[in-house]
Design a protein around this motif. Sequence first.
Motif, PDB file in Angstrom:
ATOM      1  N   GLU A 154      11.201  78.354   2.796  1.00 12.30           N
ATOM      2  CA  GLU A 154      12.855  78.807   2.460  1.00 12.30           C
ATOM      3  C   GLU A 154      12.772  80.248   1.700  1.00 12.30           C
ATOM      4  N   ASN A 155      11.584  81.110   0.686  1.00 13.02           N
ATOM      5  CA  ASN A 155      11.665  81.870  -0.033  1.00 13.02           C
ATOM      6  C   ASN A 155      11.570  82.909   1.573  1.00 13.02           C
ATOM      7  N   ARG A 158      14.515  83.211   3.676  1.00 13.86           N
ATOM      8  CA  ARG A 158      15.829  83.770   2.879  1.00 13.86           C
ATOM      9  C   ARG A 158      15.833  85.533   2.927  1.00 13.86           C
ATOM     10  N   LYS A 159      14.414  86.337   3.378  1.00 15.20           N
ATOM     11  CA  LYS A 159      13.950  87.839   2.665  1.00 15.20           C
ATOM     12  C   LYS A 159      14.751  88.496   4.757  1.00 15.20           C
ATOM     13  N   ASP A 162      19.836  88.974   9.481  1.00 19.35           N
ATOM     14  CA  ASP A 162      20.873  88.502   9.707  1.00 19.35           C
ATOM     15  C   ASP A 162      19.828  88.124  11.501  1.00 19.35           C
ATOM     16  N   LEU A 165      16.894  86.314  11.871  1.00 21.85           N
ATOM     17  CA  LEU A 165      16.891  84.586  11.072  1.00 21.85           C
ATOM     18  C   LEU A 165      17.556  84.421  13.676  1.00 21.85           C
TER      19      LEU A 165
END
Length: 274
Positions: A154-155, A158-159, A162, A165
């Motif tokens: 998750e960490n 998160r970086k 967009d 992702l």
Amino acid sequence: MEINNLKQGFILTNSDLYEVFKCGNSGGMRKSNSTNSLLIISDHTKSLYDDRWEEDTLYYTGMGKAGGQSLKFMQNKTLDESNENGVNIYLFEVFNTGEYIFRGEVKLVDKPFQEEQIDVEDNLRKVWIFPLKIKNVEKDIQLKDLENIIEKRENKIRKLSDEQLIKNIANSRKVSSKRNVETTTYERNQHVVEYAKRRAKGKCELCEEEAPFLTKDKQPYLEVHHIQWLSNDGEDSITNVAALCPNCHRKMHALDLEIYKSKLNEKVKGDLND
């Protein structure tokens, strides 16, 4: 230590792997001619390879960090031919850096197939996936280890931008991974649970708001929380529980802040002294 003395769940260091298996000291696939073995290391602390479990099958990504992978390349070939070449295949998983957890001897149970994954240069490429099963399963993984690696992923995610992702989602599998985990369940004293709910009189003992809804039995819905967690040797007693709304209950577990613990302790003591 000898290979035959290894038990599932043993934690080895990188130096131990070298000493026991007489193999190299780096890489996710380590061949040893002297022990006729191939070590498969599924390192969940690294984000490059998308290894996954579905029920009791590990779908393991082959060698090659950049560009398309070849089934004839080094240990990809060894693993592909492992049911005929007599090489023993041993699986280790890494959830914490430097800790190699022995899972046991594994077997290739189906033909390798290709998938698309992102390589080390952030390009989409084709990789080889090897379906593996542990020959003799003795232990499941610890729940805390699985939760630890989920948090690390998750960490990292998160970086991402967009754009990256969306790119990763478009090229990811549509079936969720499954793991069997070993966990500890605490059987709570239901008298203590009932007492805490009655003491709260329908209001969360942290935010002091009314319960968010009524149950089918027309009772205020509150969840009983141990202020000092049972897993941290907290007592299952009326002085160590609070009735909370679902939002505050999740907040207590997610943040575990002393300021909230202190407030609940004071609230409980005050009610008991009334």
